[in-house]
Design a protein around this motif. Structure first.
Motif, PDB file in Angstrom:
ATOM      1  N   LEU A  82       0.825  -1.200   0.000  1.00 33.13           N
ATOM      2  CA  LEU A  82       0.000   0.000   0.000  1.00 33.13           C
ATOM      3  C   LEU A  82       0.865   1.258   0.000  1.00 33.13           C
ATOM      4  O   LEU A  82       0.561   2.245  -0.684  1.00 33.13           O
ATOM      5  CB  LEU A  82      -0.934   0.000   1.210  1.00 33.13           C
ATOM      6  CG  LEU A  82      -1.948   1.139   1.282  1.00 33.13           C
ATOM      7  CD1 LEU A  82      -2.785   1.208   0.012  1.00 33.13           C
ATOM      8  CD2 LEU A  82      -2.846   0.982   2.510  1.00 33.13           C
ATOM      9  N   ALA A  83       1.961   1.228   0.740  1.00 29.49           N
ATOM     10  CA  ALA A  83       2.865   2.379   0.765  1.00 29.49           C
ATOM     11  C   ALA A  83       3.479   2.614  -0.618  1.00 29.49           C
ATOM     12  O   ALA A  83       3.629   3.765  -1.059  1.00 29.49           O
ATOM     13  CB  ALA A  83       3.958   2.159   1.802  1.00 29.49           C
ATOM     14  N   ARG A  84       3.833   1.547  -1.318  1.00 29.57           N
ATOM     15  CA  ARG A  84       4.390   1.691  -2.672  1.00 29.57           C
ATOM     16  C   ARG A  84       3.355   2.292  -3.618  1.00 29.57           C
ATOM     17  O   ARG A  84       3.676   3.127  -4.472  1.00 29.57           O
ATOM     18  CB  ARG A  84       4.883   0.336  -3.185  1.00 29.57           C
ATOM     19  CG  ARG A  84       6.177  -0.128  -2.520  1.00 29.57           C
ATOM     20  CD  ARG A  84       6.795  -1.296  -3.262  1.00 29.57           C
ATOM     21  NE  ARG A  84       5.972  -2.503  -3.149  1.00 29.57           N
ATOM     22  CZ  ARG A  84       6.062  -3.363  -2.144  1.00 29.57           C
ATOM     23  NH1 ARG A  84       6.904  -3.135  -1.140  1.00 29.57           N
ATOM     24  NH2 ARG A  84       5.297  -4.430  -2.101  1.00 29.57           N
ATOM     25  N   TYR A  85       2.109   1.864  -3.478  1.00 29.18           N
ATOM     26  CA  TYR A  85       1.053   2.416  -4.328  1.00 29.18           C
ATOM     27  C   TYR A  85       0.868   3.907  -4.040  1.00 29.18           C
ATOM     28  O   TYR A  85       0.711   4.720  -4.967  1.00 29.18           O
ATOM     29  CB  TYR A  85      -0.263   1.661  -4.081  1.00 29.18           C
ATOM     30  CG  TYR A  85      -1.425   2.223  -4.871  1.00 29.18           C
ATOM     31  CD1 TYR A  85      -1.621   1.854  -6.205  1.00 29.18           C
ATOM     32  CD2 TYR A  85      -2.309   3.125  -4.299  1.00 29.18           C
ATOM     33  CE1 TYR A  85      -2.674   2.372  -6.934  1.00 29.18           C
ATOM     34  CE2 TYR A  85      -3.367   3.652  -5.028  1.00 29.18           C
ATOM     35  CZ  TYR A  85      -3.542   3.273  -6.343  1.00 29.18           C
ATOM     36  OH  TYR A  85      -4.583   3.790  -7.062  1.00 29.18           O
ATOM     37  N   GLN A  86       0.899   4.273  -2.760  1.00 36.02           N
ATOM     38  CA  GLN A  86       0.758   5.683  -2.395  1.00 36.02           C
ATOM     39  C   GLN A  86       1.883   6.507  -3.012  1.00 36.02           C
ATOM     40  O   GLN A  86       1.674   7.639  -3.480  1.00 36.02           O
ATOM     41  CB  GLN A  86       0.782   5.833  -0.864  1.00 36.02           C
ATOM     42  CG  GLN A  86      -0.369   5.147  -0.139  1.00 36.02           C
ATOM     43  CD  GLN A  86      -1.661   5.929  -0.219  1.00 36.02           C
ATOM     44  OE1 GLN A  86      -1.683   7.053  -0.696  1.00 36.02           O
ATOM     45  NE2 GLN A  86      -2.752   5.342   0.258  1.00 36.02           N
ATOM     46  N   SER A  87       3.081   5.949  -3.031  1.00 37.29           N
ATOM     47  CA  SER A  87       4.213   6.654  -3.618  1.00 37.29           C
ATOM     48  C   SER A  87       4.026   6.841  -5.121  1.00 37.29           C
ATOM     49  O   SER A  87       4.280   7.922  -5.668  1.00 37.29           O
ATOM     50  CB  SER A  87       5.506   5.893  -3.334  1.00 37.29           C
ATOM     51  OG  SER A  87       6.606   6.489  -3.986  1.00 37.29           O
ATOM     52  N   ASN A  90       1.627   9.603  -5.868  1.00 36.48           N
ATOM     53  CA  ASN A  90       1.958  10.901  -5.257  1.00 36.48           C
ATOM     54  C   ASN A  90       1.017  11.263  -4.098  1.00 36.48           C
ATOM     55  O   ASN A  90       0.658  12.428  -3.908  1.00 36.48           O
ATOM     56  CB  ASN A  90       1.928  12.014  -6.308  1.00 36.48           C
ATOM     57  CG  ASN A  90       2.974  11.800  -7.386  1.00 36.48           C
ATOM     58  OD1 ASN A  90       4.120  11.442  -7.088  1.00 36.48           O
ATOM     59  ND2 ASN A  90       2.577  11.999  -8.642  1.00 36.48           N
ATOM     60  N   GLN A  91       0.615  10.248  -3.350  1.00 35.10           N
ATOM     61  CA  GLN A  91      -0.200  10.472  -2.170  1.00 35.10           C
ATOM     62  C   GLN A  91       0.679  10.442  -0.926  1.00 35.10           C
ATOM     63  O   GLN A  91       1.800   9.946  -0.948  1.00 35.10           O
ATOM     64  CB  GLN A  91      -1.286   9.408  -2.066  1.00 35.10           C
ATOM     65  CG  GLN A  91      -2.240   9.384  -3.257  1.00 35.10           C
ATOM     66  CD  GLN A  91      -3.283   8.306  -3.129  1.00 35.10           C
ATOM     67  OE1 GLN A  91      -3.911   8.156  -2.087  1.00 35.10           O
ATOM     68  NE2 GLN A  91      -3.486   7.539  -4.193  1.00 35.10           N
ATOM     69  N   LEU A  92       0.151  10.934   0.162  1.00 40.23           N
ATOM     70  CA  LEU A  92       0.887  10.899   1.415  1.00 40.23           C
ATOM     71  C   LEU A  92       1.103   9.458   1.845  1.00 40.23           C
ATOM     72  O   LEU A  92       0.209   8.619   1.687  1.00 40.23           O
ATOM     73  CB  LEU A  92       0.121  11.666   2.504  1.00 40.23           C
ATOM     74  CG  LEU A  92      -0.008  13.180   2.301  1.00 40.23           C
ATOM     75  CD1 LEU A  92      -0.886  13.772   3.392  1.00 40.23           C
ATOM     76  CD2 LEU A  92       1.367  13.836   2.300  1.00 40.23           C
ATOM     77  N   PRO A  93       2.293   9.137   2.378  1.00 39.62           N
ATOM     78  CA  PRO A  93       2.557   7.756   2.796  1.00 39.62           C
ATOM     79  C   PRO A  93       1.657   7.332   3.943  1.00 39.62           C
ATOM     80  O   PRO A  93       1.231   8.153   4.757  1.00 39.62           O
ATOM     81  CB  PRO A  93       4.031   7.799   3.234  1.00 39.62           C
ATOM     82  CG  PRO A  93       4.279   9.228   3.580  1.00 39.62           C
ATOM     83  CD  PRO A  93       3.425  10.035   2.645  1.00 39.62           C
TER      84      PRO A  93
END
Length: 279
Positions: A82-87, A90-93
């Motif tokens: 999920l963190a990789r997808y947020q990155s 360009n969303q907040l981690p």
């Protein structure tokens, strides 16, 4: 071969070997375990539920037909996914999730198209005789159902999670006949998906207080696993896990833990909206 889990909590077999024939025309295109529940694929909720008991290893036993989708599913459920997808977007981690420590393997079911076979395949992969089983089409978005089973009964005793009896839902469930009082009872029998007449007879003979509905979570012990292996080898038709367990319960203790929170059944056809608990 990967090493067995050394976690205090045993590993988990996630049984996802079905083809979704109950859900209709879209099942050839998408496994029902990926159907969204509360904004996330049902299988993602199952993984979080497994992580909540402190287990660090699980195996998803899936139908071979869906193998082409597994690489994507494995990536989505990997630690930090999920963190990789947020990155990428360009969303907040996001904060790390409890499931980020959980190793999830995927294997195609081999052998007969049956839930006992799924359990045996999963045990063979994990190389253990003590584990929990979660059926992937029964989703708990609160991620507490398996924890309720783990904490309510001794680890050395086979156990199943069950809902309070509901006559209207009996025809789509295994109906457990219990003895004892309180939130933990003993299994003495089981009727698989009784029709209306059979349901009325069960209510009259056993009483509603001694009837429960299976909820798709189970603790498997080494002795029970050996029994299931014998059942799978000795029957000519596809073995049904619930009926094998009921047969085992005739001569061995099997605990039944009552859970009052509803689960979402991904195998039930519904309108094209996201599913919410109890629907």
């Amino acid at each position: 071969m990967k090493r067995p889990s050394t976690s205090a909590a045993p590993p988990v077999v996630i049984a996802a070997g079905g083809l979704g024939t109950r859900v209709g025309s879209w099942s050839p295109y998408l496994p029902k375990e990926l159907r969204p529940v509360c904004g996330r694929p049902g299988l993602a909720h199952i993984v979080d539920e497994v992580a909540a008991i402190g287990s660090d290893r699980a195996v998803v036993v899936h139908h071979p037909y869906y193998t082409p989708l597994i690489d994507w599913t494995r990536q989505v459920l990997a630690p930090g996914a999920l963190a990789r997808y947020q990155s990428l977007t360009n969303q907040l981690p996001v904060q790390p999730r409890a499931a980020d420590h959980l190793q999830v393997d995927f294997i195609a079911q081999h052998g007969r198209y049956a839930d006992v076979t799924s359990v045996l395949n999963g045990s063979e992969h994990l190389r253990t005789g003590e584990f929990y089983v979660v059926f992937a089409d029964n989703v708990d978005p609160t991620h507490t159902a398996l924890s309720a089973l783990v904490t309510a009964t001794p680890s050395a005793i086979p156990a199943v999670l069950a809902a309070p009896f509901d006559a209207n839902a009996a025809s789509s469930h295994g109906v457990i006949v219990c003895t004892g009082e309180g939130p933990v009872q003993r299994m003495v029998g089981l009727v698989e998906k009784p029709d209306r007449d059979e349901t009325i007879r069960l209510e009259a003979e056993c009483g509603i207080a001694n009837l429960r509905l299976l909820q798709g979570r189970m603790r498997v012990t080494p002795r029970l696993l050996r029994y299931l292996a014998v059942v799978a080898q000795s029957t000519s038709s596809e073995p049904k896990l619930s009926l094998a367990l009921a047969s085992y319960a005739r001569s061995h203790r099997v605990d039944v833990v009552t859970n009052t929170k509803p689960l979402t059944d991904l195998g039930v056809p519904s309108p094209t909206r996201e599913l919410v608990p109890g629907h």
